[in-house]
Design an enzyme around this catalytic site. Sequence first.
Site, PDB file in Angstrom:
ATOM      1  CE  LYS A  77      23.043  41.044 -75.993  1.00 17.68           C
ATOM      2  NZ  LYS A  77      24.079  40.546 -76.843  1.00 17.68           N
ATOM      3  CG  ASP A 131      27.503  39.598 -76.957  1.00 15.06           C
ATOM      4  OD1 ASP A 131      27.306  38.709 -77.802  1.00 15.06           O
ATOM      5  OD2 ASP A 131      26.587  40.273 -76.435  1.00 15.06           O
TER       6      ASP A 131
END
Length: 307
Positions: A77, A131
Site C-alpha cells: 500500500k 481503507d
Amino acid sequence: MAHGYPRFPSAGTRLCAVFGQPIRHSASPALHNAAFEAAGLDWAYVACEVEPRFLGEALVGAGRMGFCGLNLTVPHKLEALEWVDVLDESARAWGAVNTVVFEVEVDGEWFPVGLREPDGRPIRSKGYNTDADALIRALKEDLRVEPRSARVLLLGAGGAARSAALRLADEGVLELWLVNRTLSKVEELAAEISNRYPAVTVEVGYPESDVEIILNGTSLGLKSGDPLPLDTDRFPLERADGVYDMIYRPAVTPLLTAAQAAGCQTANGLGMLLYQGAAAWELWTGRPAPLEVMREALGREVYGGPR
Ligand SMILES: NC(=O)c1ccc[n+]([C@@H]2O[C@H](COP(=O)([O-])OP(=O)(O)OC[C@H]3O[C@@H](n4cnc5c(N)ncnc54)[C@H](OP(=O)(O)O)[C@@H]3O)[C@@H](O)[C@H]2O)c1
C-alpha cells in the site's frame, strides 16, 4: 445460473485482482465475485501473489492486459504511491493506496476502463484509498465507539495503520498513541500528524491513560504462532474499552482472544474489508455496490455462514 452470469470466465470477461504477499488468506475474491454475479456483470476477480520487488511490473502488466482495477494489500500500500500514474485525493490525504482504477483516455478525458473499452487508447493507473473511511465506519458500527474525541492506541505504521492514523486525526480523535516495531516510521507519522492536525495530541509509545480503542494495524496475528502486537506488560488490555483488529482471517486473532478475556468489546476487520471493497467496486463498475450480497458473501467465506 443467477442473472445469466457465466460459471467460468470467457474471452469477454472483465478482470480485477488483489495483489499481496501473503494473499491466500484473502476474502476479497469471494466478496467481489458475489457482487459481480448479483449485478449480472461478466466480470471476475482473482488473487495474485506479487512479491514487493515486482509490484511496479505487475501494476503496469495489469494495465496492459486490460484489467479494470486492483486492490493492494500487505505489503504494497505504501510502495504503490510511487508506482501509480496519478493519485486520487483520498490516496494523497491518507498516504496509502489500496485501490487502483485503470483509466482510458477518450477525447482528452479519463474514464474507468470498466466503463469504456481501451481499444488501443492510452491507459493510466489511478491510486485511491478506500481503507480509511471504511475503518471509521467499521469502528462505529462494529465496536460501537465514536472515534471523534476518543483516545486511541494504534499499533503499526504500514499502509493500513498510516491511513488509519491520518484519518483518525482528521476525524478529531482526542489523543493518538502510536507503537510500531520500526520506531523511525512511527516517529515520521507522528510528526506528519502534528504538522497537519495541530489540535490532535499525538505521542509515540504506550499511553499513560486508559484508552477507548486499541487498533491493530500490524500484520501480527495473520500467521499462527505470531506474538501479540502489543506488550501487555506495558499496556494491559484491561485499560482499553474496545479492541479492533484489522485482520479478519483468522476471525479471532490471539489479540482478540486476549481482549475478550480482559472484558473488552472486540471486532475483527471484516466490516472494514466490506466497506473498502464496496467503495472500490463502485469505482471500477460505476454502479452502486450490492452491500448486503457482499456482507453475506464475506460471512460465508470467513465464518461458513451469515453473521
Ligand atoms: N480489514 C481490512 O479491510 C484491512 C485493510 C487493510 C489492512 N488490513 C490488515 O492490516 C494489516 C497491515 O496491513 P498493511 O497493508 O498496513 O501491511 P504493511 O504495510 O506491510 O505493514 C505491516 C505492519 O505490521 C508490522 N509488522 C509486520 N511484521 C511484524 C513483526 N514480526 N513484528 C512486529 N511488527 C510487524 C510492520 O512493522 P514495521 O513498520 O516495523 O515493518 C508494519 O507496521 C494486515 O494484517 C492486513 O491484512 C486489513
